[in-house]
Design a protein around this motif. Structure first.
Motif, PDB file in Angstrom:
ATOM      1  N   ALA A   1       0.877  -1.182   0.000  1.00 41.04           N
ATOM      2  CA  ALA A   1       0.000   0.000   0.000  1.00 41.04           C
ATOM      3  C   ALA A   1       0.908   1.224   0.000  1.00 41.04           C
ATOM      4  O   ALA A   1       1.455   1.603   1.036  1.00 41.04           O
ATOM      5  CB  ALA A   1      -0.900  -0.012   1.231  1.00 41.04           C
ATOM      6  N   ALA A   2       1.105   1.814  -1.162  1.00 38.41           N
ATOM      7  CA  ALA A   2       2.089   2.894  -1.297  1.00 38.41           C
ATOM      8  C   ALA A   2       1.660   4.109  -0.474  1.00 38.41           C
ATOM      9  O   ALA A   2       0.466   4.412  -0.366  1.00 38.41           O
ATOM     10  CB  ALA A   2       2.244   3.283  -2.760  1.00 38.41           C
ATOM     11  N   THR A   3       2.638   4.800   0.070  1.00 38.78           N
ATOM     12  CA  THR A   3       2.386   6.064   0.765  1.00 38.78           C
ATOM     13  C   THR A   3       2.589   7.207  -0.229  1.00 38.78           C
ATOM     14  O   THR A   3       3.129   7.006  -1.323  1.00 38.78           O
ATOM     15  CB  THR A   3       3.396   6.262   1.913  1.00 38.78           C
ATOM     16  OG1 THR A   3       4.708   6.309   1.322  1.00 38.78           O
ATOM     17  CG2 THR A   3       3.326   5.125   2.921  1.00 38.78           C
ATOM     18  N   ALA A   4       2.215   8.406   0.198  1.00 39.86           N
ATOM     19  CA  ALA A   4       2.419   9.579  -0.663  1.00 39.86           C
ATOM     20  C   ALA A   4       3.907   9.725  -1.009  1.00 39.86           C
ATOM     21  O   ALA A   4       4.262  10.055  -2.140  1.00 39.86           O
ATOM     22  CB  ALA A   4       1.895  10.831   0.032  1.00 39.86           C
ATOM     23  N   ASP A   5       4.777   9.426  -0.031  1.00 42.98           N
ATOM     24  CA  ASP A   5       6.226   9.486  -0.294  1.00 42.98           C
ATOM     25  C   ASP A   5       6.643   8.515  -1.395  1.00 42.98           C
ATOM     26  O   ASP A   5       7.456   8.846  -2.250  1.00 42.98           O
ATOM     27  CB  ASP A   5       7.014   9.095   0.970  1.00 42.98           C
ATOM     28  CG  ASP A   5       7.239  10.292   1.856  1.00 42.98           C
ATOM     29  OD1 ASP A   5       6.800  11.401   1.460  1.00 42.98           O
ATOM     30  OD2 ASP A   5       7.836  10.107   2.935  1.00 42.98           O
ATOM     31  N   ASP A   6       6.087   7.308  -1.341  1.00 44.95           N
ATOM     32  CA  ASP A   6       6.422   6.303  -2.369  1.00 44.95           C
ATOM     33  C   ASP A   6       6.017   6.813  -3.747  1.00 44.95           C
ATOM     34  O   ASP A   6       6.735   6.629  -4.731  1.00 44.95           O
ATOM     35  CB  ASP A   6       5.693   4.976  -2.097  1.00 44.95           C
ATOM     36  CG  ASP A   6       6.105   4.329  -0.773  1.00 44.95           C
ATOM     37  OD1 ASP A   6       7.250   4.561  -0.340  1.00 44.95           O
ATOM     38  OD2 ASP A   6       5.274   3.607  -0.194  1.00 44.95           O
TER      39      ASP A   6
ATOM     40  N   VAL B   1      11.427   4.479 -16.657  1.00 49.22           N
ATOM     41  CA  VAL B   1      10.505   4.887 -17.728  1.00 49.22           C
ATOM     42  C   VAL B   1       9.076   4.416 -17.426  1.00 49.22           C
ATOM     43  O   VAL B   1       8.099   5.093 -17.747  1.00 49.22           O
ATOM     44  CB  VAL B   1      11.011   4.360 -19.092  1.00 49.22           C
ATOM     45  CG1 VAL B   1       9.957   4.520 -20.173  1.00 49.22           C
ATOM     46  CG2 VAL B   1      12.295   5.100 -19.483  1.00 49.22           C
ATOM     47  N   LEU B   2       8.967   3.269 -16.765  1.00 48.64           N
ATOM     48  CA  LEU B   2       7.645   2.770 -16.363  1.00 48.64           C
ATOM     49  C   LEU B   2       7.733   2.373 -14.898  1.00 48.64           C
ATOM     50  O   LEU B   2       8.563   1.537 -14.529  1.00 48.64           O
ATOM     51  CB  LEU B   2       7.252   1.560 -17.220  1.00 48.64           C
ATOM     52  CG  LEU B   2       5.968   0.828 -16.815  1.00 48.64           C
ATOM     53  CD1 LEU B   2       4.750   1.751 -16.871  1.00 48.64           C
ATOM     54  CD2 LEU B   2       5.739  -0.388 -17.706  1.00 48.64           C
ATOM     55  N   ASN B   3       6.899   2.983 -14.066  1.00 51.46           N
ATOM     56  CA  ASN B   3       6.929   2.726 -12.617  1.00 51.46           C
ATOM     57  C   ASN B   3       5.545   2.292 -12.150  1.00 51.46           C
ATOM     58  O   ASN B   3       4.539   2.805 -12.650  1.00 51.46           O
ATOM     59  CB  ASN B   3       7.339   3.995 -11.863  1.00 51.46           C
ATOM     60  CG  ASN B   3       8.656   4.537 -12.388  1.00 51.46           C
ATOM     61  OD1 ASN B   3       9.721   4.113 -11.989  1.00 51.46           O
ATOM     62  ND2 ASN B   3       8.572   5.470 -13.348  1.00 51.46           N
ATOM     63  N   LEU B   4       5.532   1.372 -11.198  1.00 53.92           N
ATOM     64  CA  LEU B   4       4.259   0.852 -10.685  1.00 53.92           C
ATOM     65  C   LEU B   4       4.078   1.258  -9.237  1.00 53.92           C
ATOM     66  O   LEU B   4       4.955   1.009  -8.408  1.00 53.92           O
ATOM     67  CB  LEU B   4       4.268  -0.679 -10.766  1.00 53.92           C
ATOM     68  CG  LEU B   4       3.081  -1.392 -10.088  1.00 53.92           C
ATOM     69  CD1 LEU B   4       1.853  -1.367 -10.983  1.00 53.92           C
ATOM     70  CD2 LEU B   4       3.436  -2.831  -9.736  1.00 53.92           C
ATOM     71  N   VAL B   5       2.928   1.892  -8.948  1.00 54.71           N
ATOM     72  CA  VAL B   5       2.579   2.149  -7.549  1.00 54.71           C
ATOM     73  C   VAL B   5       1.206   1.557  -7.278  1.00 54.71           C
ATOM     74  O   VAL B   5       0.233   1.867  -7.957  1.00 54.71           O
ATOM     75  CB  VAL B   5       2.577   3.661  -7.200  1.00 54.71           C
ATOM     76  CG1 VAL B   5       3.987   4.151  -6.935  1.00 54.71           C
ATOM     77  CG2 VAL B   5       1.921   4.497  -8.269  1.00 54.71           C
ATOM     78  N   THR B   6       1.154   0.680  -6.288  1.00 51.77           N
ATOM     79  CA  THR B   6      -0.116   0.060  -5.914  1.00 51.77           C
ATOM     80  C   THR B   6      -0.609   0.731  -4.636  1.00 51.77           C
ATOM     81  O   THR B   6       0.187   1.236  -3.846  1.00 51.77           O
ATOM     82  CB  THR B   6       0.088  -1.449  -5.673  1.00 51.77           C
ATOM     83  OG1 THR B   6       1.266  -1.631  -4.872  1.00 51.77           O
ATOM     84  CG2 THR B   6       0.266  -2.181  -6.980  1.00 51.77           C
ATOM     85  N   GLY B   7      -1.913   0.722  -4.450  1.00 53.47           N
ATOM     86  CA  GLY B   7      -2.455   1.300  -3.219  1.00 53.47           C
ATOM     87  C   GLY B   7      -3.783   1.984  -3.486  1.00 53.47           C
ATOM     88  O   GLY B   7      -4.344   1.884  -4.582  1.00 53.47           O
ATOM     89  N   SER B   8      -4.249   2.705  -2.483  1.00 50.72           N
ATOM     90  CA  SER B   8      -5.606   3.241  -2.568  1.00 50.72           C
ATOM     91  C   SER B   8      -5.665   4.472  -3.456  1.00 50.72           C
ATOM     92  O   SER B   8      -4.679   5.202  -3.607  1.00 50.72           O
ATOM     93  CB  SER B   8      -6.101   3.606  -1.169  1.00 50.72           C
ATOM     94  OG  SER B   8      -5.473   4.802  -0.760  1.00 50.72           O
ATOM     95  N   GLY B   9      -6.843   4.704  -4.021  1.00 47.90           N
ATOM     96  CA  GLY B   9      -7.067   5.914  -4.806  1.00 47.90           C
ATOM     97  C   GLY B   9      -6.857   7.153  -3.948  1.00 47.90           C
ATOM     98  O   GLY B   9      -6.300   8.150  -4.413  1.00 47.90           O
ATOM     99  N   GLY B  10      -7.299   7.052  -2.688  1.00 52.08           N
ATOM    100  CA  GLY B  10      -7.213   8.197  -1.788  1.00 52.08           C
ATOM    101  C   GLY B  10      -5.782   8.664  -1.571  1.00 52.08           C
ATOM    102  O   GLY B  10      -5.528   9.855  -1.429  1.00 52.08           O
ATOM    103  N   VAL B  11      -4.826   7.743  -1.561  1.00 52.65           N
ATOM    104  CA  VAL B  11      -3.422   8.133  -1.360  1.00 52.65           C
ATOM    105  C   VAL B  11      -2.715   8.289  -2.711  1.00 52.65           C
ATOM    106  O   VAL B  11      -2.261   9.376  -3.076  1.00 52.65           O
ATOM    107  CB  VAL B  11      -2.678   7.087  -0.492  1.00 52.65           C
ATOM    108  CG1 VAL B  11      -1.198   7.449  -0.370  1.00 52.65           C
ATOM    109  CG2 VAL B  11      -3.326   6.983   0.883  1.00 52.65           C
TER     110      VAL B  11
END
Ligand code: UN1
Length: 495
Positions: A38-43, A199-209
């Protein structure tokens, strides 16, 4: 064994220290499929920073070279088709033929975009002055965000990622949480194909964050979002505040009109696929069947009869007609609409959650048909499930009026053997897509895709429009007259 994924930042799979995790589960049996960070805003900011660093070199890579990498990705998707098709089915619940189809749509689009590396056409336009040359070139926007839904968990990410990459953008990608393993495997495929780090990065987690950072961070120049109307509106407002280009693909309430001269057997195959394929969870799904009164009884009778023999069950079994709906949330929302439909319309078939045996472990609903007047909520609001509203009309004019009287305008269809009427319908139906003698689903990737009214904000993706979505136009004037020439000025300047 459930898989465990990290974030994909700067070419590395990374699990930030102290990261919280969430999971995706199989809607057919409740088993865990995978878990994610669950990515944070920092991530998310790290992902944007990585994409910003990678951008200049990718922008300066000749587009045909970028195309070679995309072609390698397309080949890899082809090699992985069965594996990924099964993953789509396990994580999202669509039947296996459609799971494979989801991956096939990815292959088709990535291949198509690879070829675009040798096109990316601009214009050459005459100048009003002598010895002056005018042209346009396409340039990438910069760092772009792709935010994608669960219903096409490999195809829709690829529509956005492949188009963004071929045009030289770097990408931060946020897949839907309930199908994030499919999203992660899409990213892994590009990694294997040789997309450079960052070039392509993946961040998973909530829409809210994650979504909130992606839609407001000034380093993101464009956001491409596919999903629900309410979230889309929010993305648009947030993006607008930061003056980003926001591309929205939202809902549908797609009509199929069956006229009295239609080939009813053909229309029957069409409505079964259009309304109950993917358990009705496509934005292109046929959710309204508008039937001429002369064939109404006969056609609805044929439909109810065929659906009575329609098998709902294990989506990995190739004989199954319809799998579960995608999640507990989906099931609840659809059952609420069914309860409403029971009050405002006449239930003709289904209307229940299926129970007993293996059904008890998943989210299985009976294919459901309501006969309704036009104007009820079930006939106008997007349900996104296997629930079809059948509306009887007296004429072509009434059919078109009913078809157009909803807030959405994605896809539309008419079955008729009258060629004049078919062409009139192409003109009359308010939708981004119109099918003649075919259902509302199944758009091909080499054509633009999108809709009017609340379906979006005017853009299209896929086809040639994909290039528009992810590029800026640079207009170039080359004056080779060796003197100052002034456009729009009548008299030459005094010497
Ligand atoms: C969607 O439902 O969001 O046209 C996309 C179709 C598919 C894509 C659907 N090719 O039905």
């Amino acid at each position: 064994m459930a898989r465990e994924y990290g974030l994909f930042l700067e070419g590395k799979w990374t699990v930030p220290e102290g990261a919280k995790r969430f999971r995706s589960t199989n809607p057919a049996n409740g088993e865990e499929v995978a878990s994610f960070v669950a990515a944070t805003a920092d991530d998310v900011q790290r992902a944007i920073a990585a994409a910003s660093r990678a951008f200049p070199a990718w922008r300066d890579t000749p587009p045909p070279k970028r195309g070679e990498i995309l072609l390698a990705a397309a080949r890899r998707f082809r090699e992985r088709k069965e594996e990924l098709g099964r993953l789509v089915t396990q994580e999202m619940g669509k039947v296996i033929a459609e799971g494979r189809g989801d991956v096939q749509e990815s292959i088709d689009f990535v291949e198509y975009m690879a070829g675009e590396g040798r096109r990316l056409f601009g214009e050459t336009v005459p100048s009003e002055l002598r010895s002056k040359f005018c042209l346009t070139v396409r340039q990438p926007k910069g760092v772009v965000a792709a935010i994608t839904p669960w219903n096409f968990p490999t195809a829709i990410p690829n529509w956005k990622i492949a188009a963004a990459l071929i045009t030289g953008n770097s990408v931060v990608f946020k897949p839907a949480s309930s199908t994030a393993a499919c999203g992660a495997e899409v990213v892994r495929t590009y990694e294997e194909a040789g997309v450079p780090p960052g070039v392509l990065n993946l961040v998973t987690g909530s829409g809210g964050v994650v979504g909130d950072v992606l839609t407001s961070d000034p380093r993101i120049r464009a956001v491409s979002f596919t999903g629900g109307v309410e979230t889309g509106r929010d993305v648009y407002v947030r993006g607008a505040k930061a003056l980003k280009m926001v591309h929205l693909e939202l809902g549908g309430k797609n009509p199929m009109i069956v006229m009295d001269d239609a080939d009813l057997t053909l229309a029957l195959d069409g409505i079964l696929f259009g309304a109950f394929g993917t358990a009705g969870q496509r934005c292109t799904a046929t959710s309204r069947l508008i039937v001429h009164e002369k064939v109404h009884e006969a056609f609805v009778g044929m439909l109810v009869d065929r659906l009575g023999r329609f098998s709902v069950g294990d989506p990995l079994d190739p004989r199954t007609g319809m799998g579960p709906v995608a999640s507990a949330d989906q099931e609840r929302k659809i059952l609420d609409y069914i309860a409403l439909g029971r009050k405002e319309a006449k239930l003709r078939l289904g209307g229940t959650k299926l129970t007993g045996g293996a059904y008890d472990r998943g989210f299985f609903l009976a294919p459901t048909i309501f006969e309704t007047e036009h104007g009820t909520r079930i006939s106008k609001e997007e349900i996104f499930g296997p629930v079809l509203s059948v509306i009887r009309v007296k004429s072509y004019e009434e059919a078109v009026r009913v078809a157009n009287d909803v807030d959405y305008g994605l896809s539309s269809s008419i079955y008729t053997r009258d060629v004049d009427r078919a062409f009139r319908a192409i003109h009359d139906l308010e939708a981004g897509i119109t099918y003649i003698n075919a259902p509302t689903i199944g758009a091909e990737v080499q054509l633009p895709f999108g809709g009017v009214k609340n379906t979006g904000n005017g853009g299209r993706e896929a086809g040639s429009a994909a290039i528009e979505e992810f590029t800026e136009i640079k207009t170039v004037f080359v004056d080779f007259s060796s003197k100052l020439q002034k456009a729009q000025i009548d008299d030459p300047a005094p010497a």
